[in-house]
Design a protein around this motif. Structure first.
Motif, PDB file in Angstrom:
ATOM      1  N   GLY A   2       0.851  -1.179   0.000  1.00 27.84           N
ATOM      2  CA  GLY A   2       0.000   0.000   0.000  1.00 27.84           C
ATOM      3  C   GLY A   2       0.884   1.224   0.000  1.00 27.84           C
ATOM      4  O   GLY A   2       2.100   1.125   0.077  1.00 27.84           O
ATOM      5  N   PRO A   3       0.318   2.365  -0.104  1.00 31.60           N
ATOM      6  CA  PRO A   3      -1.100   2.658  -0.292  1.00 31.60           C
ATOM      7  C   PRO A   3      -1.481   2.568  -1.764  1.00 31.60           C
ATOM      8  O   PRO A   3      -0.627   2.412  -2.634  1.00 31.60           O
ATOM      9  N   SER A   4      -2.757   2.720  -2.041  1.00 34.29           N
ATOM     10  CA  SER A   4      -3.220   2.841  -3.413  1.00 34.29           C
ATOM     11  C   SER A   4      -2.873   4.240  -3.914  1.00 34.29           C
ATOM     12  O   SER A   4      -2.898   5.202  -3.139  1.00 34.29           O
ATOM     13  N   SER A  44       1.609  14.489 -11.694  1.00 30.40           N
ATOM     14  CA  SER A  44       2.776  15.379 -11.584  1.00 30.40           C
ATOM     15  C   SER A  44       3.990  14.657 -11.015  1.00 30.40           C
ATOM     16  O   SER A  44       3.875  13.613 -10.365  1.00 30.40           O
ATOM     17  N   ASP A  45       5.159  15.259 -11.226  1.00 32.90           N
ATOM     18  CA  ASP A  45       6.397  14.720 -10.652  1.00 32.90           C
ATOM     19  C   ASP A  45       6.331  14.693  -9.129  1.00 32.90           C
ATOM     20  O   ASP A  45       6.864  13.772  -8.494  1.00 32.90           O
ATOM     21  N   TYR A  83       4.298   9.266  -4.030  1.00 28.01           N
ATOM     22  CA  TYR A  83       3.801   7.894  -4.056  1.00 28.01           C
ATOM     23  C   TYR A  83       4.925   6.892  -3.846  1.00 28.01           C
ATOM     24  O   TYR A  83       4.804   5.960  -3.052  1.00 28.01           O
ATOM     25  N   ARG A  84       6.034   7.093  -4.515  1.00 30.80           N
ATOM     26  CA  ARG A  84       7.163   6.178  -4.334  1.00 30.80           C
ATOM     27  C   ARG A  84       7.654   6.191  -2.884  1.00 30.80           C
ATOM     28  O   ARG A  84       8.031   5.159  -2.337  1.00 30.80           O
ATOM     29  N   ALA A  85       7.640   7.348  -2.269  1.00 31.82           N
ATOM     30  CA  ALA A  85       8.073   7.448  -0.870  1.00 31.82           C
ATOM     31  C   ALA A  85       7.109   6.712   0.059  1.00 31.82           C
ATOM     32  O   ALA A  85       7.532   6.104   1.047  1.00 31.82           O
ATOM     33  N   LEU A 144       8.921  -1.305  -5.472  1.00 30.46           N
ATOM     34  CA  LEU A 144       8.475  -2.431  -4.645  1.00 30.46           C
ATOM     35  C   LEU A 144       9.438  -3.606  -4.716  1.00 30.46           C
ATOM     36  O   LEU A 144       9.722  -4.234  -3.696  1.00 30.46           O
ATOM     37  N   ARG A 145       9.947  -3.899  -5.888  1.00 30.02           N
ATOM     38  CA  ARG A 145      10.873  -5.038  -6.021  1.00 30.02           C
ATOM     39  C   ARG A 145      12.090  -4.877  -5.117  1.00 30.02           C
ATOM     40  O   ARG A 145      12.553  -5.847  -4.521  1.00 30.02           O
ATOM     41  N   GLU A 146      12.590  -3.658  -5.016  1.00 35.23           N
ATOM     42  CA  GLU A 146      13.784  -3.449  -4.180  1.00 35.23           C
ATOM     43  C   GLU A 146      13.467  -3.556  -2.693  1.00 35.23           C
ATOM     44  O   GLU A 146      14.367  -3.706  -1.880  1.00 35.23           O
TER      45      GLU A 146
END
Length: 182
Positions: free
Chosen positions: A26-28, A56-57, A63-65, A101-103
């Motif tokens: 998560g999150p979505s 946006s950037d 989201y990645r964070a 997510l893979r990392e």
């Protein structure tokens, strides 16, 4: 030759398929958007739209964070692997987010990643299930938080297991796989 206990041998070679967002992680992305653009998501999740076209950037970085795997779910995967299961991730997920997510997944925990953003087709479309069936045998357990995806999995010879928010996922999966109580 190693003597495996009945409990550890019960999953030897079985494939257990998990969705990502809502099940393992998560999150979505929707949680970052006050008005989610579902049409843009439909294109983005199959790789037909770039992330910069999607949002946006700043939102991409946020989201990645925020994106992460649940510790209890990682523990479940590790326990299933220790009992001989093969773990497959099969998800409607955008390719640009996959590396994040893979990392964060311990090496060797997931055997196969099947993600709509790389495949070019999303659940519940028949093409997604056809691709999954090339990886896993009939009757494999598919755990998803979307009931429609579980129903589609069942129509394609798999065992769909609905995992709504808040469920005891480990208990639900153990019961579906007939694993003795922990």
């Amino acid at each position: 030759m190693t003597d495996l206990s009945e409990e550890s041998a019960c999953l030897l070679g079985q494939h257990v398929v998990f969705d990502l967002i809502g099940v393992l992680a998560g999150p979505s992305w929707r949680e970052l958007c006050p008005r989610p653009d579902l049409a843009a998501w439909a294109r983005f999740k199959v790789g037909a739209y770039s992330e910069s076209d999607f949002w946006s950037d700043d939102l991409a970085a946020a989201y990645r964070a925020a994106l992460g795997l649940r510790r209890d779910r990682l523990a479940l995967l590790a326990r299933l692997r220790a009992r001989g299961a093969k773990i497959v991730v099969a998800s409607n997920f955008a390719a640009p987010w996959l590396a994040t997510l893979r990392e964060r997944v311990p090496a060797g925990l997931v055997d196969v990643w099947l993600v709509s953003g790389e495949l070019g087709v999303a659940k519940p479309a028949a093409g997604f299930w056809a691709a999954l069936r090339r990886i896993v045998p009939a009757g494999s357990l598919v755990v998803d938080d979307q009931r429609a995806n579980c129903e589609a999995a069942s129509r394609h010879g798999l065992r769909g297991l609905w995992a709504p928010a808040g469920v005891d996922l480990a208990g639900l999966v153990d019961a579906a796989l007939a694993i003795p109580n922990r």
